[in-house]
Design a protein around this motif. Structure first.
Motif, PDB file in Angstrom:
ATOM      1  N   GLY A   1       0.844  -1.188   0.000  1.00  0.00           N
ATOM      2  CA  GLY A   1       0.000   0.000   0.000  1.00  0.00           C
ATOM      3  C   GLY A   1       0.881   1.240   0.000  1.00  0.00           C
TER       4      GLY A   1
ATOM      5  N   LEU B   1      -6.610   3.341   5.514  1.00  0.00           N
ATOM      6  CA  LEU B   1      -6.000   2.834   6.744  1.00  0.00           C
ATOM      7  C   LEU B   1      -6.563   3.627   7.918  1.00  0.00           C
ATOM      8  CD1 LEU B   1      -3.669   1.129   8.127  1.00  0.00           C
ATOM      9  CD2 LEU B   1      -2.212   3.114   7.727  1.00  0.00           C
TER      10      LEU B   1
ATOM     11  N   VAL C   1      -3.144   4.023  -0.628  1.00  0.00           N
ATOM     12  CA  VAL C   1      -3.726   3.986   0.717  1.00  0.00           C
ATOM     13  C   VAL C   1      -4.010   5.421   1.152  1.00  0.00           C
ATOM     14  CG1 VAL C   1      -3.255   3.436   3.148  1.00  0.00           C
ATOM     15  CG2 VAL C   1      -2.554   1.850   1.375  1.00  0.00           C
TER      16      VAL C   1
ATOM     17  N   LEU D   1       3.690  -1.085   3.917  1.00  0.00           N
ATOM     18  CA  LEU D   1       3.088   0.243   3.770  1.00  0.00           C
ATOM     19  C   LEU D   1       4.192   1.257   3.496  1.00  0.00           C
ATOM     20  CD1 LEU D   1       0.633   2.235   4.139  1.00  0.00           C
ATOM     21  CD2 LEU D   1       1.368   2.437   6.519  1.00  0.00           C
TER      22      LEU D   1
ATOM     23  N   LEU E   1      -2.447  -5.728   4.209  1.00  0.00           N
ATOM     24  CA  LEU E   1      -1.238  -5.193   3.592  1.00  0.00           C
ATOM     25  C   LEU E   1      -0.037  -5.758   4.328  1.00  0.00           C
ATOM     26  CD1 LEU E   1      -2.047  -1.379   3.244  1.00  0.00           C
ATOM     27  CD2 LEU E   1      -1.867  -3.038   1.389  1.00  0.00           C
TER      28      LEU E   1
ATOM     29  N   CYS F   1       0.833   5.250   0.642  1.00  0.00           N
ATOM     30  CA  CYS F   1       0.089   6.389   1.161  1.00  0.00           C
ATOM     31  C   CYS F   1       0.908   7.651   0.909  1.00  0.00           C
ATOM     32  CB  CYS F   1      -0.161   6.168   2.663  1.00  0.00           C
ATOM     33  SG  CYS F   1      -1.123   7.466   3.408  1.00  0.00           S
TER      34      CYS F   1
END
Lengths: 483, 670
Positions: free
Chosen positions: A317, A369, A346, A401, A398, A319
């Protein structure tokens, strides 16, 4: 296999030290100097000689509430930035597991402990279970025997086999411990068909890099199948899909769940598809993939397939506001194809907060998340949750991350956490759910980088975004190299 | 009994403390509490006292040190009690915020300064009358200060807990009973101090007194406690000691003991302070190195890419479509298909252009990130096992706009691989790349006879050619022989490699390319070290490396004319330029040989060298002239150098440098 040795057997590998070095395997006296390896193995030779990290690790297995080394508690206190003595006394985070969660980032991601101790892995904390691959001493017995038989010279083939065996073990570790799945062989199904769009090829780029273009007058496809078998630790070409193998589906421009006229449907039937990549001829690793397909007997080819399988298994993921924007601009087909390769954007808590972009307007193929008392991840997939089935057999989640430092900073500010020192606790919490956490930034390595994470510059990620494709292989290769 | 050689003993003490000090403060960072090292220092001092003043009976000995390195961030005072070989540590923050403020109340330091007396941070508490002490001190012209309690104008030592309580209550009106109770509570057992770093008391004196009384409590039999810091400036002293003595009276012997011990400690510490100063200097220089690195890389980016590539691109002719022009060209023969074909061609050109621009923008972004990385995190600590051709070089070859414009002033542009791209042509004379894996026997061999092109062709055939570019737009190469290299920082680190290539192209074009030459060859050779014998030595650790050589076909090395590798009477040598540090001793940037400095920085980065090594000079950079870089790498201890200019196998200028190999598996075993 007996990779790490008990005292009696050390000499077996020790005698081959020079030869092993030639093939990039190093025997180390301690864990404090060079750690820049692709695989890092602790050979546990007993309580008295354990490095500090192992002492604390085994303490967690025996008595998770108390520290094996009191300094570790002091360090953790400092890392958690705890100045309030009242809080300190009842600080629930002041536990050896959290020390391990931070200290482990000094080692490569592929971390092994070889030990004679009987370890009930099912009772280990999830983080330890996922991050550390425990191996039994007897596993490398065959290699020890091979070395003994070849006392004069450790043959290159044995050492190559040994390297592969370590990789096989790690793949098994990912399947069983990280994904929580049953052990089964992997089958790479490589579908080749005519290039839909001609990839751009700069005039200054030598022709040797030009990908092989499959030309078939009838537009039919060419299929190749490669099985990674854990029973004999071998990779072989087979004629068809094998029942009960996990299928890693790789097809030019098309995902396992195909996109036609605005709707998604699985074009082909595979028993257990767990990954799908719609590759493009413009990806840098395509020539490696072709070469690997042609010469499966070469070590380089087998190593490539092992790498390919590893990246296929890991669920990632990202972010990052820049990545979120890039993703949202892509056509839905590309989003869906990449999502099937187990990679998703994410959003932390919600869209448009903490300096994040908006959700994709089609409402599909992203995840959120949530950091409350419990860390949770929501996946936004197709209506029938078709694509997420590829991620894992129902055990969605996941494994890795990648999060932008700026988002963390904004999150800390919004939550009144203050400086990033205290965000270390949030990171520790996330790591229970997502064992590998990487922070990214485009401004060099930030001084206030949280603890318990690894760092990767954003350009390293950006470099893996090729048009509407992602080179997940290159991304994972880099991430696995970070120390 | 033989007389004590005081000087010799001090020298021994000095060496002992220095050795321990260096280790202690090296490990204070994270790895160790420093307890073992402190014990060694304490043992050393105790032995010293025992040897030099055998009659002095030390009842109590306590060594303290600051809890963190001497860098202005010290925040904890840790004291260690040595009891039968065991060590127990107690952490205080009594000196945390403002030592001088504490001293103002507790010690007559201010008075010493006020009356311009020697600043001597030595203090003590004694139950003996200080009147007698004063007389002795006067005769020695030496000063010991005690905590003052004015009683009939006389200085007195403090006698009991009750005394201190009384003293606190009467003399310090801003301390409340709670604080005193807390101190008293702690006096009941000094172990309870653990974890009590923050006393409730608002008054810092409470903490200071607390320390005194902890010491006194720990030293039951002492009636005099002497504090001896290890230097004249207490705040800058990372260590000190407290002695508990049981004295019958003050006498000259005792005063001399204290005085001489104090002197000995200052001498012994002097070197350590100097080490600290050196460390500070190093730290400051380190900042200068980093800032110089960034300045050099930024300047060269501006020069090579900015002035040559971007400046030219901004003046490029636009892709336009003009129907009028088409009409003029075709006249009455113009047909609608012609218009479509023209539009199609323009669109394709524009499409290619936008692809090239996108590649360039990504390249620039990575370069900027690379600059940010090396200025914030020089030693990234990890590397990516990338393929030289398929991962690193391929991306460079895709930079059409860089290759077409980097040396356009000299009328050179990137080679167009026509056979694979359905035609196309170079704008100027072309830059051709070749990459060879060269075996042991050929590496040092000079190609003889013939045209340089023939020499290169021969070399490609006698080596493993990963890429050979022919004059007609074709190429040959076996990517199956591609090699893996460990690039620090992954994709970003590729730019260290690109920087070297850009500089070599620019330098060759600018300084060596002559109008008569029809192209520029850039040849990368990698020593095919199949036995992995080549090693690099970094801080005593040995790492496997590959030896690279990059050269051109135009810049000839000559004895009289041409390029000079090593300085002679007439010319300065390329290696001497490489060997010059890019900053001077004050940390100021040397504004010359920018390109070479940049190549040196890039190759140092690829090797994982520290900044100091790259900023060093001469043989640290180019190695011993007596050996080639191949020989240096083959030595058991491995190579220490960074980069060297060499004569290539075709007699032209080349550079050799090492790049690390990926390390696959590390096994920690006892």
């Amino acid at each position: 296999m007996q990779l790490a040795m008990n005292n009696k057997n050390h000499s077996t590998l020790g005698n081959c030290e020079a030869e092993l070095k030639k093939h990039s395997i190093y025997l180390l006296n301690d864990d404090s100097h060079t750690r820049n390896f692709e695989f890092f193995i602790f050979d546990d030779s007993g309580e008295n000689t354990r490095p500090e990290f192992l002492k604390e690790l085994f303490q967690i297995i025996k008595r998770p509430e108390s520290f094996a080394i009191s300094n570790h508690k002091d360090s953790l206190e400092k890392w958690l930035n705890n100045r309030n003595s009242k809080i300190k006394a009842r600080d629930k985070d002041l536990i050896p597991l959290n020390w391990i969660k931070i200290a482990i980032e000094n080692y490569p991601y592929r971390l092994f402990v070889v030990t004679d101790n009987q370890i009930d892995v099912s009772k280990l904390p999830p983080f330890i279970k996922k991050r550390i691959c425990f191996l039994n001493q007897s596993l490398l017995k065959s290699f020890r025997e091979s070395f003994r038989k070849n006392k004069k010279k450790c043959q290159r083939a044995i050492i190559s086999k040994m390297k592969e065996a370590v990789y096989f073990e790690y793949l098994k570790h990912i399947i069983i411990r990280i994904l929580g799945e049953e052990e089964k062989n992997l089958l790479i199904r490589f579908n080749e068909k005519e290039e839909r769009y001609k990839p751009y090829f700069a005039g200054t780029e030598p022709g040797i890099f030009k990908p092989v273009v499959y030309e078939h007058p009838n537009g039919t496809e060419n299929h190749k199948f490669f099985e990674i078998s854990f029973k004999k630790d071998e990779i072989k070409q087979v004629n068809n899909e094998i029942r009960d193998d996990y299928i890693l589906y790789s097809s030019r421009h098309t995902g396992y769940i195909g996109y036609n006229n605005g709707s998604w449907s699985a074009e082909r039937e595979s028993n257990l598809p767990i990954y799908s990549e719609a590759y493009s001829g413009s990806m840098t690793f395509i020539s490696q993939l072709y070469r690997a397909c042609q010469s499966i007997k070469d070590f380089t080819s087998r190593w490539f397939f092992l790498r390919y399988a590893e990246q296929a298994l890991i669920r990632i993921g990202i972010c990052d506001d820049r990545f979120q924007e890039w993703w949202a601009k892509m056509p839905e087909e590309s989003q869906g194809n990449i999502f099937q390769s187990k990679l998703t954007p994410v959003y932390l808590e919600d869209e448009r907060i903490y300096h994040q972009a908006g959700f994709p307007t089609n409402g599909k193929f992203y995840s959120v998340l949530k950091l409350g008392n419990e860390v949770s991840i929501e996946f936004h997939d197709l209506n029938d949750n078709g694509a997420i089935h590829l991620w894992s057999g129902g055990n969605y989640g996941l494994d890795l991350l990648i999060i932008h430092q700026t988002i963390l900073e904004h999150y800390a500010k919004a939550k009144g956490i203050g400086d990033l020192g205290n965000i270390n606790r949030e990171i520790l919490k996330i790591k229970d759910k997502i064992p590998f956490v990487v922070v990214t930034s485009g401004r060099g390595k930030p001084e206030n980088l949280p603890l318990g994470v690894k760092f990767l510059g954003y350009s390293n990620i950006q470099g893996c975004l090729v048009g509407n494709y992602i080179e997940k292989l290159t991304l994972v290769r880099q991430i696995m190299g970070i120390k | 009994m033989a007389p004590i050689d005081f000087d010799n003993e001090i020298s021994r003490l000095e060496n002992n403390i220095r050795a321990v000090y260096i280790r202690t403060f090296r490990v204070f960072g994270n790895k160790s509490s420093g307890r073992d090292e402190s014990k060694k220092v304490a043992d050393s001092i105790r032995n010293f006292i025992k040897k030099c003043w055998p009659t002095i009976n030390i009842q109590f000995f306590n060594l303290y040190r600051y809890g963190s390195e001497f860098d202005g961030s010290k925040n904890t005072l840790i004291t260690e009690v040595f009891d039968g070989g065991n060590i127990d540590s107690y952490a205080f923050d009594i000196w945390r915020e403002d030592l001088n403020l504490l001293l103002k109340y507790a010690i007559s330091l201010r008075q010493l300064i006020k009356y311009k007396l020697p600043l001597e941070m030595l203090w003590g508490i004694s139950e003996l009358s200080i009147k007698k002490l004063q007389a002795e001190l006067d005769s020695l012209n030496y000063i010991i200060c005690g905590i003052r309690k004015k009683k009939n104008g006389e200085l007195r030592g403090l006698l009991s807990i009750e005394d201190i309580k009384d003293y606190l209550k009467k003399s310090l009106n801003n301390i409340n009973n709670k604080d005193i109770d807390e101190i008293e509570g702690q006096l009941k057992g000094y172990k309870s101090l653990r974890g009590k770093r923050h006393l409730k008391g608002r008054n810092k004196i409470a903490r200071f007194i607390n320390y005194f009384y902890w010491v006194k409590k720990a030293s039951h039999d002492s009636n005099t406690i002497i504090h001896i810091p290890f230097s004249t400036v207490p705040e800058d002293t990372p260590m000190g000691m407290v002695l508990g003595l049981r004295l019958k009276t003050w006498n000259k012997q005792i005063i001399r003991f204290i005085s001489e011990l104090r002197s000995a400690c200052i001498i012994a510490t002097k070197i350590n302070i100097e080490i600290d100063v050196q460390k500070h200097k190093k730290r400051i220089l380190n900042h200068s190195y980093r800032s110089a690195l960034s300045a050099i890389l930024a300047r060269n980016m501006s020069h090579n890419i900015g002035s040559h590539v971007l400046a030219r691109l901004s003046n490029e002719k636009k892709v336009t479509f003009s129907l009028d022009k088409l009409v003029r060209l075709k006249g009455e023969h113009l047909e609608i298909e012609d218009v479509f074909t023209e539009i199609q061609n323009k669109l394709e050109r524009f499409d290619d252009w936008s692809n090239d621009v996108r590649n360039l923008l990504r390249y620039l972004q990575e370069r900027q990130d690379f600059l940010a990385t090396i200025s914030t995190d020089w030693q990234v600590g990890w590397s990516d096992g990338a393929y030289l051709m398929q991962d690193i070089m391929r991306w460079f070859f895709q930079q059409k706009l860089i290759l077409d414009n980097l040396a356009a002033s000299e009328e050179l542009s990137g080679h167009v691989y026509k056979k694979n791209n359905g035609g196309g042509k170079e704008r100027f004379k072309d830059i051709r790349f070749h990459v060879f894996l060269v075996g042991k026997n050929r590496w040092d061999l000079e190609e003889s006879g013939g045209h340089p092109d023939d020499k290169l062709l021969a070399r490609s055939r006698q080596s493993k050619a990963l890429l050979y570019t022919d004059a007609k737009g074709g190429c040959d190469g076996d990517l199956g022989e591609d090699i893996q290299v460990a690039i620090p920082g992954g994709l970003l680190g590729y730019h260290a490699f690109y920087i070297i290539l850009e500089n070599i192209i620019r330098n060759a074009a600018r300084h060596s390319f002559i109008p008569e030459a029809d192209h520029l060859d850039v040849v990368l050779e990698i020593f095919d070290d199949i036995d992995s014998e080549m090693k690099l030595n970094i801080g005593g650790e040995k790492y496997p490396v590959l030896l690279f050589r990059i050269y051109n076909n135009v810049g000839y090395i000559g004895d009289g004319r041409g390029i000079t590798l090593w300085k002679n009477n007439k010319n300065s040598g390329i290696n001497n330029m490489l060997g010059q540090s890019f900053i001077d001793k004050t940390g100021k940037l040397q504004r010359k040989y920018w390109g070479m400095a940049e190549m040196k920085i890039a190759s140092g980065f690829l090797q994982g060298r520290d900044v100091e090594t790259i900023a060093s000079e001469n043989e640290d950079i180019y190695g011993s002239r007596k050996s080639t870089l191949k020989e240096l790498g083959m030595k058991p201890e491995g190579a220490h150098c960074v980069i060297r200019a060499v004569k290539s196998p075709i007699g032209t200028l080349g550079y050799e440098f090492y790049v690390r190999k990926p390390m696959t598996i590390g096994i920690v075993c006892s």
